[in-house]
Scaffold this motif. Structure first.
Motif, PDB file in Angstrom:
ATOM      1  N   LEU A 106      13.327  12.736 -10.615  1.00 26.44           N
ATOM      2  CA  LEU A 106      13.727  11.505 -11.199  1.00 26.44           C
ATOM      3  C   LEU A 106      13.581  10.424 -10.205  1.00 26.44           C
ATOM      4  CD1 LEU A 106      16.228  12.282 -13.933  1.00 26.44           C
ATOM      5  CD2 LEU A 106      13.762  11.594 -14.323  1.00 26.44           C
ATOM      6  N   LYS A 107      14.256  10.611  -8.880  1.00 25.54           N
ATOM      7  CA  LYS A 107      14.609   9.541  -8.123  1.00 25.54           C
ATOM      8  C   LYS A 107      13.473   9.518  -6.958  1.00 25.54           C
ATOM      9  CE  LYS A 107      19.426   9.405  -9.541  1.00 25.54           C
ATOM     10  NZ  LYS A 107      20.868   9.361  -9.039  1.00 25.54           N
ATOM     11  N   VAL A 108      12.876  10.592  -6.496  1.00 24.40           N
ATOM     12  CA  VAL A 108      12.184  10.451  -5.468  1.00 24.40           C
ATOM     13  C   VAL A 108      10.563  10.780  -5.902  1.00 24.40           C
ATOM     14  CG1 VAL A 108      11.648  11.533  -3.135  1.00 24.40           C
ATOM     15  CG2 VAL A 108      13.916  11.424  -4.072  1.00 24.40           C
ATOM     16  N   GLU A 109      10.290  11.542  -6.220  1.00 23.27           N
ATOM     17  CA  GLU A 109       8.785  12.155  -6.502  1.00 23.27           C
ATOM     18  C   GLU A 109       8.139  11.314  -7.544  1.00 23.27           C
ATOM     19  OE1 GLU A 109       5.873  16.069  -7.129  1.00 23.27           O
ATOM     20  OE2 GLU A 109       8.077  16.308  -6.660  1.00 23.27           O
ATOM     21  N   ARG A 110       8.643  10.979  -8.999  1.00 25.79           N
ATOM     22  CA  ARG A 110       8.133  10.211  -9.779  1.00 25.79           C
ATOM     23  C   ARG A 110       8.038   8.795  -9.346  1.00 25.79           C
ATOM     24  NH1 ARG A 110       8.095   7.470 -14.331  1.00 25.79           N
ATOM     25  NH2 ARG A 110       6.803   8.297 -16.148  1.00 25.79           N
ATOM     26  N   PRO A 111       8.787   8.283  -8.879  1.00 25.68           N
ATOM     27  CA  PRO A 111       8.584   6.703  -8.472  1.00 25.68           C
ATOM     28  C   PRO A 111       7.461   6.667  -7.382  1.00 25.68           C
ATOM     29  CG  PRO A 111      11.092   7.338  -8.424  1.00 25.68           C
ATOM     30  CD  PRO A 111      10.366   8.676  -8.708  1.00 25.68           C
ATOM     31  N   LYS A 112       7.432   7.677  -6.691  1.00 30.20           N
ATOM     32  CA  LYS A 112       6.218   7.651  -5.459  1.00 30.20           C
ATOM     33  C   LYS A 112       4.917   7.678  -6.240  1.00 30.20           C
ATOM     34  CE  LYS A 112       8.758   9.600  -1.421  1.00 30.20           C
ATOM     35  NZ  LYS A 112       8.819  10.960  -0.531  1.00 30.20           N
ATOM     36  N   VAL A 113       4.807   8.890  -7.142  1.00 23.25           N
ATOM     37  CA  VAL A 113       3.588   8.838  -8.255  1.00 23.25           C
ATOM     38  C   VAL A 113       3.234   7.394  -8.613  1.00 23.25           C
ATOM     39  CG1 VAL A 113       2.285  10.134  -9.630  1.00 23.25           C
ATOM     40  CG2 VAL A 113       3.746  11.404  -7.820  1.00 23.25           C
ATOM     41  N   VAL A 114       4.260   6.950  -9.304  1.00 17.97           N
ATOM     42  CA  VAL A 114       4.150   5.730 -10.143  1.00 17.97           C
ATOM     43  C   VAL A 114       3.625   4.640  -9.493  1.00 17.97           C
ATOM     44  CG1 VAL A 114       5.234   4.128 -11.547  1.00 17.97           C
ATOM     45  CG2 VAL A 114       5.738   6.230 -11.991  1.00 17.97           C
ATOM     46  N   GLU A 115       4.012   4.529  -7.965  1.00 19.46           N
ATOM     47  CA  GLU A 115       3.492   3.596  -7.438  1.00 19.46           C
ATOM     48  C   GLU A 115       2.035   3.651  -6.743  1.00 19.46           C
ATOM     49  OE1 GLU A 115       4.742   2.175  -2.471  1.00 19.46           O
ATOM     50  OE2 GLU A 115       6.463   2.606  -3.831  1.00 19.46           O
ATOM     51  N   VAL A 116       1.668   4.992  -6.569  1.00 23.25           N
ATOM     52  CA  VAL A 116       0.261   5.173  -6.339  1.00 23.25           C
ATOM     53  C   VAL A 116      -0.815   4.787  -7.498  1.00 23.25           C
ATOM     54  CG1 VAL A 116      -1.367   7.230  -5.720  1.00 23.25           C
ATOM     55  CG2 VAL A 116       0.911   7.043  -4.390  1.00 23.25           C
ATOM     56  N   VAL A 117      -0.146   5.294  -8.473  1.00 24.80           N
ATOM     57  CA  VAL A 117      -1.116   4.981  -9.843  1.00 24.80           C
ATOM     58  C   VAL A 117      -1.121   3.610  -9.953  1.00 24.80           C
ATOM     59  CG1 VAL A 117      -0.964   5.510 -12.236  1.00 24.80           C
ATOM     60  CG2 VAL A 117      -0.402   7.296 -10.857  1.00 24.80           C
ATOM     61  N   ALA A 118       0.017   2.755  -9.817  1.00 23.86           N
ATOM     62  CA  ALA A 118      -0.201   1.310 -10.176  1.00 23.86           C
ATOM     63  C   ALA A 118      -1.189   0.769  -8.975  1.00 23.86           C
ATOM     64  CB  ALA A 118       1.313   0.640  -9.883  1.00 23.86           C
ATOM     65  N   TRP A 119      -1.060   1.438  -8.062  1.00 28.68           N
ATOM     66  CA  TRP A 119      -2.044   0.542  -6.712  1.00 28.68           C
ATOM     67  C   TRP A 119      -3.342   1.085  -6.932  1.00 28.68           C
ATOM     68  CZ3 TRP A 119      -4.875   3.663  -3.557  1.00 28.68           C
ATOM     69  CH2 TRP A 119      -5.821   3.186  -2.857  1.00 28.68           C
ATOM     70  N   ALA A 120      -3.719   2.526  -7.421  1.00 31.95           N
ATOM     71  CA  ALA A 120      -5.035   2.518  -7.719  1.00 31.95           C
ATOM     72  C   ALA A 120      -5.418   2.130  -8.964  1.00 31.95           C
ATOM     73  CB  ALA A 120      -4.981   4.210  -8.015  1.00 31.95           C
ATOM     74  N   ASP A 130     -12.260   0.040 -11.142  1.00 28.83           N
ATOM     75  CA  ASP A 130     -12.726   1.017 -11.949  1.00 28.83           C
ATOM     76  C   ASP A 130     -11.856   2.339 -11.996  1.00 28.83           C
ATOM     77  OD1 ASP A 130     -14.357   2.517 -13.486  1.00 28.83           O
ATOM     78  OD2 ASP A 130     -15.610   2.641 -12.076  1.00 28.83           O
ATOM     79  N   ARG A 131     -11.194   2.649 -13.135  1.00 29.90           N
ATOM     80  CA  ARG A 131     -10.351   3.860 -13.079  1.00 29.90           C
ATOM     81  C   ARG A 131     -11.287   5.132 -13.384  1.00 29.90           C
ATOM     82  NH1 ARG A 131      -5.657   1.273 -16.645  1.00 29.90           N
ATOM     83  NH2 ARG A 131      -5.220  -0.354 -15.199  1.00 29.90           N
ATOM     84  N   SER A 132     -12.385   5.107 -13.906  1.00 34.23           N
ATOM     85  CA  SER A 132     -13.218   6.374 -14.393  1.00 34.23           C
ATOM     86  C   SER A 132     -13.540   7.094 -13.243  1.00 34.23           C
ATOM     87  CB  SER A 132     -14.541   5.785 -14.938  1.00 34.23           C
ATOM     88  OG  SER A 132     -15.218   5.112 -14.189  1.00 34.23           O
ATOM     89  N   GLU A 133     -13.622   6.714 -12.084  1.00 37.27           N
ATOM     90  CA  GLU A 133     -14.142   7.344 -10.754  1.00 37.27           C
ATOM     91  C   GLU A 133     -12.922   7.496  -9.591  1.00 37.27           C
ATOM     92  OE1 GLU A 133     -18.298   7.100  -9.693  1.00 37.27           O
ATOM     93  OE2 GLU A 133     -18.646   7.297 -11.520  1.00 37.27           O
ATOM     94  N   ASN A 134     -11.710   6.948  -9.924  1.00 34.14           N
ATOM     95  CA  ASN A 134     -10.750   6.619  -9.174  1.00 34.14           C
ATOM     96  C   ASN A 134      -9.908   7.696  -8.864  1.00 34.14           C
ATOM     97  OD1 ASN A 134      -8.773   5.639  -7.837  1.00 34.14           O
ATOM     98  ND2 ASN A 134      -8.709   3.627  -8.563  1.00 34.14           N
ATOM     99  N   GLY A 135     -10.138   8.541  -7.798  1.00 37.19           N
ATOM    100  CA  GLY A 135      -9.449   9.939  -7.723  1.00 37.19           C
ATOM    101  C   GLY A 135      -7.964   9.666  -7.626  1.00 37.19           C
ATOM    102  N   ASP A 136      -7.493   8.707  -6.905  1.00 36.78           N
ATOM    103  CA  ASP A 136      -5.928   8.304  -6.950  1.00 36.78           C
ATOM    104  C   ASP A 136      -5.382   8.121  -8.092  1.00 36.78           C
ATOM    105  OD1 ASP A 136      -5.828   8.779  -4.090  1.00 36.78           O
ATOM    106  OD2 ASP A 136      -6.514   6.612  -3.683  1.00 36.78           O
ATOM    107  N   TYR A 137      -6.142   7.482  -8.874  1.00 34.69           N
ATOM    108  CA  TYR A 137      -5.562   7.215 -10.134  1.00 34.69           C
ATOM    109  C   TYR A 137      -5.735   8.463 -11.291  1.00 34.69           C
ATOM    110  CZ  TYR A 137      -5.359   5.142 -14.985  1.00 34.69           C
ATOM    111  OH  TYR A 137      -4.636   4.729 -16.069  1.00 34.69           O
ATOM    112  N   LEU A 138      -6.776   9.118 -11.036  1.00 35.70           N
ATOM    113  CA  LEU A 138      -6.889  10.322 -12.028  1.00 35.70           C
ATOM    114  C   LEU A 138      -5.859  11.447 -11.617  1.00 35.70           C
ATOM    115  CD1 LEU A 138     -10.834  10.415 -12.463  1.00 35.70           C
ATOM    116  CD2 LEU A 138      -9.172   9.572 -14.093  1.00 35.70           C
ATOM    117  N   TYR A 139      -5.937  11.572 -10.200  1.00 34.78           N
ATOM    118  CA  TYR A 139      -4.938  12.741  -9.730  1.00 34.78           C
ATOM    119  C   TYR A 139      -3.289  12.222 -10.024  1.00 34.78           C
ATOM    120  CZ  TYR A 139      -1.924  15.785  -7.019  1.00 34.78           C
ATOM    121  OH  TYR A 139      -0.918  16.310  -6.587  1.00 34.78           O
ATOM    122  N   GLY A 140      -3.233  11.039  -9.806  1.00 30.71           N
ATOM    123  CA  GLY A 140      -1.804  10.358 -10.138  1.00 30.71           C
ATOM    124  C   GLY A 140      -1.371  10.659 -11.543  1.00 30.71           C
TER     125      GLY A 140
END
Length: 185
Positions: free
Chosen positions: A47-61, A66-76
């Motif tokens: 809740l406090k470490v891993e999820r916020p980091k992934v949310v940050e990466v997804v927001a950046w991606a 274009d999200r259809s071929e954006n690996g960071d977004y899809l993996y995130g």
């Protein structure tokens, strides 16, 4: 069929568990204080470490276009679903938990949850097991789940009793040599 139209249930992670890790329907999730603390720490970390980091990466991606071929977004997004499913699972396990401290139990020669039991098989070989919660099972350390066939056979038996249980190699008979209640490291 599109994945958008499939239902993801809260029991998805429970269904993926091995039968030895599934709780019997309608029972509490018995745990030792150590096991409860470990699951709670994992939940806090998610809740406090891993999820916020992934949310940050997804927001950046997502901000890259274009999200259809954006690996960071899809993996995130996939990783977020995995984290959220684990958070739901841990929350349910902790909400349904009943913490039992073996150190607080009065001294008895009868086997209950949290007991450390030394047994002897037909050949006289001794082994020691601790009866712990399903989420704390570690056969390498001698920690067996309270719903395992061996633990079910031992529960309510006393020192000196012989019990029979169904093991993977067939029916076995063992004798209870010693029962103690102590802190589980």
């Amino acid at each position: 069929m599109s994945k958008a139209f499939t239902k993801e249930t809260d029991d998805a992670e429970e269904d993926e568990l091995e039968p030895a890790q599934r709780l019997p329907v309608g029972t509490k999730n018995y745990m030792t204080p150590v096991g409860h603390a470990r699951l709670k720490a994992e939940l806090e970390s998610l809740l406090k470490v891993e999820r916020p980091k992934v949310v940050e990466v997804v927001a950046w991606a997502a901000s890259n276009g274009d999200r259809s071929e954006n690996g960071d977004y899809l993996y995130g997004k996939k990783r977020l679903r995995e984290i959220d499913r684990r958070i739901r699972f841990l929350t349910k396990r902790l909400d349904n938990s009943l913490v039992v401290d073996p150190e607080q139990r009065e001294a008895t020669d009868q086997v209950f949850f949290g007991a450390t039991v030394t047994i002897a098989d037909e050949a006289g070989q001794e082994q020691t097991y601790r009866i712990v919660g399903v989420d704390e099972t570690d056969i390498g350390r001698g920690h067996i789940s309270w719903i395992s066939p061996l633990a079910r056979a031992l529960i309510k038996a006393r020192e000196g009793d012989s019990v029979r249980f169904q093991s993977p190699v067939g029916m076995r008979e063992i004798e209870i040599v010693e029962v103690r209640y102590e802190a589980i490291p």
